[in-house]
Design a protein around this motif. Sequence first.
Motif, short mmCIF file in Angstrom:
data_model
loop_
_atom_site.label_atom_id
_atom_site.label_comp_id
_atom_site.label_asym_id
_atom_site.label_seq_id
_atom_site.Cartn_x
_atom_site.Cartn_y
_atom_site.Cartn_z
N VAL A 1 47.95 42.33 41.68
CA VAL A 1 45.99 41.45 41.72
C VAL A 1 46.78 40.40 40.58
N PRO A 2 46.05 39.24 41.25
CA PRO A 2 46.62 37.69 40.93
C PRO A 2 46.30 37.42 39.30
N CYS A 3 44.51 37.42 39.06
CA CYS A 3 44.20 38.51 37.55
C CYS A 3 43.31 38.86 37.93
N ILE A 4 42.64 38.85 36.42
CA ILE A 4 41.23 39.68 35.85
C ILE A 4 40.52 38.79 34.62
N CYS B 1 49.64 38.27 37.18
CA CYS B 1 48.31 38.68 36.27
C CYS B 1 47.99 38.23 35.47
N TRP C 1 38.60 38.33 41.83
CA TRP C 1 39.00 39.57 40.96
C TRP C 1 38.46 38.76 39.23
N VAL D 1 46.72 46.81 38.59
CA VAL D 1 46.29 46.17 38.44
C VAL D 1 47.01 44.77 38.42
N LEU D 2 48.11 44.92 37.47
CA LEU D 2 48.97 44.24 36.71
C LEU D 2 50.04 43.60 37.46
N THR E 1 55.44 41.51 36.46
CA THR E 1 53.88 40.65 36.89
C THR E 1 53.33 39.30 36.55
#
Length: 440
Positions: free
Chosen positions: A73-76, A98, A43, A69-70, A96
């Motif tokens: 997921v750990p990052c974007i 993220c 990600w 995603v927020l 979150t």
Amino acid sequence: MDLLSLPDDALLAVLAFLPSREILSLRVLCRRLRDICLHPDLWRRRALRDLDVLGGNDFELEVGLLRAVLRLVPCIGRLAGRVEDFAFMVSMVPTTSCVIAELALSIYEDEALTTKILLTVHSLGGLKTLDVYLDLDLSTACTEVLNTICSLEGLRELKICFGDSVALLVGPCLGLEVEPSLTKLWYTLGWRRTGGADCFLVLLLETHAATLEEVDVGDFTEQVVWSLLRTLPKLRSLACSPSPVALDFVRQSSQLRSLSFYEFSEQPFSAALQALTESRSASLLEALDLSSWRRDPDLMALPAFLPHFPVLRELSLDAAPTDDFLRALTPTSAPRLTRLSLRCEKTCLHAWLHDIPIQDLLQRNPRLHLQVWKYRSCNEEYAYEGVIKCDCCFCEKEKSRGRRSWFSLHRRTAGCPPGCLQVAQLSCSSAPPADSSNLE
């Protein structure tokens, strides 16, 4: 062999080809896929679609994906849209973790929400790049947003483009000290600029003087701006309009590795090149970008200056090349040149690459990679929009890549730029065959 028999690194490489929504769906199949599908490496460089270009059901679906995603997921890698598109993020801070590496915001109103969004994303940690289009009518609102931007610690890249309101020329008055961190700064004002040094640009140059390496100051000609640029010890890349004060700066510079000139409306093309050859940076210059929004540069003036740049590797020209210009590019005139960007004058990219002059150019310069020119700030997602109008298989496939390829006559090697594709060599070319021993 089934999917789960692959080692983790190979499985990550396979999953990288999936859309974000499918990756999140795949994670529920088993524990191993859950861990792999939420791995940071999957990600870290991923970007969601720009929300400000979506509408209706597409917008709702993308916002739903962003919420997921927020939450999971750990990052974007990158988020982009209008400020109001991200209003819900303010309430998600407690739930979150993220990390968002790059944030692109279009700001037309609601400075209070803008401030909250910026502080929210920054509080998650890891925000390195901020891309802002700012068009607020109230000078006080603009000042509040600029104060917030300037207070964000740890930013590495800042791209800020102002709208047309004259009120935006009011600069911020800050009473805080910020640690220098910016390495790249891109700064431009709207068409209604009335003259005078911009207070916020001066503040940024003063605050981040110790770390700035790449600066784009557009058509600023104020002496205070160029005086500050002379104090940047790490400045390696400069983009500007070739005004007299800019050319004077170039002549005195001794550390530039990359230079971009645009808007050759007042200064002759050859004057800019002459100033560069007189600079102590000429022997160090590795990348040169010569663009013009109003008239094509005089390309035949360029070959005579190229020998003055012995380590030049990249050359970008917003102009359709003439046959004489292409013949003037040789391993003798530009011995280190490996990347060349030119405007494609044909509707079909495939036909252009197989033109005799283009084929001759690539055969005479076996290490050269050719790319269709694009404006520096062009989003890769729309790389070929309005350029390639052909619907042949080659052009359709190239448009679907979402980025511009580099074309050469040799097989791709470790020294090639990303996206290097080998072009079939025509037997009717008038140039002598390339020596295979010289291929990268």
